[in-house]
Design a protein around this motif. Sequence first.
Motif, PDB file in Angstrom:
ATOM      1  N   ALA A 204       0.826  -1.209   0.000  1.00 48.40           N
ATOM      2  CA  ALA A 204       0.000   0.000   0.000  1.00 48.40           C
ATOM      3  C   ALA A 204       0.858   1.256   0.000  1.00 48.40           C
ATOM      4  CB  ALA A 204      -0.930  -0.017   1.213  1.00 48.40           C
ATOM      5  N   ARG A 205       1.956   1.232   0.727  1.00 47.35           N
ATOM      6  CA  ARG A 205       2.832   2.406   0.747  1.00 47.35           C
ATOM      7  C   ARG A 205       3.465   2.643  -0.616  1.00 47.35           C
ATOM      8  NH1 ARG A 205       5.933   1.298   6.566  1.00 47.35           N
ATOM      9  NH2 ARG A 205       4.079   1.588   7.883  1.00 47.35           N
ATOM     10  N   LEU A 206       3.841   1.578  -1.294  1.00 49.18           N
ATOM     11  CA  LEU A 206       4.456   1.715  -2.612  1.00 49.18           C
ATOM     12  C   LEU A 206       3.449   2.126  -3.672  1.00 49.18           C
ATOM     13  CD1 LEU A 206       6.760  -1.429  -2.544  1.00 49.18           C
ATOM     14  CD2 LEU A 206       7.511   0.959  -2.451  1.00 49.18           C
ATOM     15  N   LEU A 207       2.162   1.887  -3.439  1.00 49.03           N
ATOM     16  CA  LEU A 207       1.114   2.179  -4.424  1.00 49.03           C
ATOM     17  C   LEU A 207       0.557   3.594  -4.290  1.00 49.03           C
ATOM     18  CD1 LEU A 207      -0.909  -1.149  -4.584  1.00 49.03           C
ATOM     19  CD2 LEU A 207       0.332  -0.054  -6.462  1.00 49.03           C
ATOM     20  N   ASP A 279       2.194 -16.170 -14.558  1.00 53.13           N
ATOM     21  CA  ASP A 279       3.253 -15.801 -15.493  1.00 53.13           C
ATOM     22  C   ASP A 279       3.572 -14.310 -15.418  1.00 53.13           C
ATOM     23  OD1 ASP A 279       3.424 -18.408 -16.392  1.00 53.13           O
ATOM     24  OD2 ASP A 279       2.311 -18.056 -18.259  1.00 53.13           O
ATOM     25  N   ALA A 280       2.528 -13.481 -15.304  1.00 55.57           N
ATOM     26  CA  ALA A 280       2.749 -12.033 -15.216  1.00 55.57           C
ATOM     27  C   ALA A 280       3.510 -11.667 -13.943  1.00 55.57           C
ATOM     28  CB  ALA A 280       1.410 -11.298 -15.273  1.00 55.57           C
ATOM     29  N   LEU A 281       3.183 -12.327 -12.828  1.00 58.40           N
ATOM     30  CA  LEU A 281       3.904 -12.072 -11.578  1.00 58.40           C
ATOM     31  C   LEU A 281       5.378 -12.442 -11.713  1.00 58.40           C
ATOM     32  CD1 LEU A 281       1.183 -13.380  -9.121  1.00 58.40           C
ATOM     33  CD2 LEU A 281       2.174 -11.073  -9.040  1.00 58.40           C
ATOM     34  N   VAL A 282       5.657 -13.567 -12.340  1.00 63.05           N
ATOM     35  CA  VAL A 282       7.043 -13.979 -12.554  1.00 63.05           C
ATOM     36  C   VAL A 282       7.765 -12.965 -13.434  1.00 63.05           C
ATOM     37  CG1 VAL A 282       8.522 -15.737 -13.604  1.00 63.05           C
ATOM     38  CG2 VAL A 282       6.582 -16.432 -12.196  1.00 63.05           C
ATOM     39  N   ASP A 283       7.119 -12.537 -14.515  1.00 65.15           N
ATOM     40  CA  ASP A 283       7.747 -11.574 -15.423  1.00 65.15           C
ATOM     41  C   ASP A 283       8.067 -10.264 -14.706  1.00 65.15           C
ATOM     42  OD1 ASP A 283       7.523 -13.437 -17.438  1.00 65.15           O
ATOM     43  OD2 ASP A 283       5.756 -12.515 -18.376  1.00 65.15           O
ATOM     44  N   VAL A 284       7.134  -9.774 -13.903  1.00 61.18           N
ATOM     45  CA  VAL A 284       7.372  -8.532 -13.159  1.00 61.18           C
ATOM     46  C   VAL A 284       8.549  -8.714 -12.201  1.00 61.18           C
ATOM     47  CG1 VAL A 284       6.415  -6.996 -11.407  1.00 61.18           C
ATOM     48  CG2 VAL A 284       5.014  -7.668 -13.360  1.00 61.18           C
ATOM     49  N   GLY A 289      14.435  -7.578 -10.993  1.00 59.49           N
ATOM     50  CA  GLY A 289      15.643  -8.206 -10.460  1.00 59.49           C
ATOM     51  C   GLY A 289      15.443  -8.886  -9.123  1.00 59.49           C
ATOM     52  N   LEU A 290      14.214  -9.360  -8.862  1.00 51.01           N
ATOM     53  CA  LEU A 290      13.883  -9.954  -7.563  1.00 51.01           C
ATOM     54  C   LEU A 290      14.088 -11.466  -7.530  1.00 51.01           C
ATOM     55  CD1 LEU A 290      10.621  -7.952  -6.785  1.00 51.01           C
ATOM     56  CD2 LEU A 290      12.918  -7.559  -5.868  1.00 51.01           C
ATOM     57  N   ALA A 345       3.331  -4.590  -5.692  1.00 50.55           N
ATOM     58  CA  ALA A 345       2.995  -3.216  -6.072  1.00 50.55           C
ATOM     59  C   ALA A 345       3.193  -3.003  -7.568  1.00 50.55           C
ATOM     60  CB  ALA A 345       3.826  -2.225  -5.268  1.00 50.55           C
ATOM     61  N   ALA A 346       4.283  -3.524  -8.101  1.00 53.27           N
ATOM     62  CA  ALA A 346       4.537  -3.364  -9.529  1.00 53.27           C
ATOM     63  C   ALA A 346       3.503  -4.126 -10.361  1.00 53.27           C
ATOM     64  CB  ALA A 346       5.949  -3.846  -9.863  1.00 53.27           C
ATOM     65  N   PHE A 347       3.104  -5.305  -9.901  1.00 53.22           N
ATOM     66  CA  PHE A 347       2.076  -6.076 -10.604  1.00 53.22           C
ATOM     67  C   PHE A 347       0.753  -5.324 -10.609  1.00 53.22           C
ATOM     68  CE2 PHE A 347      -1.537  -8.991 -10.096  1.00 53.22           C
ATOM     69  CZ  PHE A 347      -1.483  -9.673 -11.306  1.00 53.22           C
TER      70      PHE A 347
END
Length: 355
Positions: A204-207, A279-284, A289-290, A345-347
């Motif tokens: 939430a903080r990152l969003l 798949d989208a979560l993995v790509d993000v 670089g996580l 957050a990025a997803f």
Amino acid sequence: MPDATPLPDLLDELLRTYGPCGEEGAVRDVVRRELEPLADEVTVDPAGNLVALLHGTDRSAPPVRVAAHLDELSMMVKRVEPDGTLRVTSLGVMYPGNFGLGPVAVLGRRETLTGVLMLGSEHTTTDSMRIWETKPDQGDKAMDWSHVYVFTGRSAQDLAEAGVHPGTRVCVHADRRGLTRFGDFVGSSFLDDRAALTALVGTARLLRGRPHADTYLLATTSEEMGGIGATYASRTLPGELTVALDVGPAEPEYQVTVDGGPVVAYADDAVVYDRPVADALVDVGRELGLAPQTAVWQSFDSDASQAKAVGQAARAALVSLPTLSTHGYEVLHAGTVDRTARLLAAFLARPLPPV
């Protein structure tokens, strides 16, 4: 807005706060304090879930639900003996050896009491069969709830006046629940699911730049008893996708390491998770670089999979925090909570992948 609680301090506070199944209010209050300054709306639904809505930049996009559970593995009084001892059973899949013998908090209706979860003296013989049969060099039987009891030092009448009766929750005492820091790792009981709740707040903080779609951040009830809160929220809130945040076993069986990145699950005992979302979560995660890990969990289910399994969520996904000794004294890499929040957050800042 007041200064935000640093995430490690928030995790420690959550770990020390009692939240047995069906009595998660104290934990919910801590999470609410942190989410209210960040959300557009914060409510508590009839199932006891905390629901924090963050409006998206595309109000026409399908909403997303993200769930981390409030409840912890705990005990419940089965009966009060005439001498004031308590016989207890577990709430959730847990055994006495996982909790460890020692002080517990008995959450009476009118008073919270301290007791001690006990087996009894090792200096006993077959005259104390309940104890003898758990000795490795004697009965060699795994310790179970029928072997242990809670010593309260109170009379049955005292307990009744404190509001202790069958159904009263019993938790590992706060004295045994703080965060232990060692090297690159942290340890505690109940990182399941306090670490995921901390990651939810971090997300939430990152969003603050806003998610793509309306996003419901859920702190859910009674996950350990069957995903009850998340199933209700998935039925009553808009959207098709429920994403769960939970711990996951860092074991060679799954090729998951505790110092690796967040784990994206593709299946567990309840469902096959939504492939395009996974798949989208993995790509993000890779873009950031996580070093995301992937897994097919067994002997496992989550808020999201339990909701989907009973038809209350059309799509389900799970991001797990890789954890050693799940449902025991749990260990995380110190960077795992932050990595998980960054991934999620990025997803959420992107459009949802189609079915």
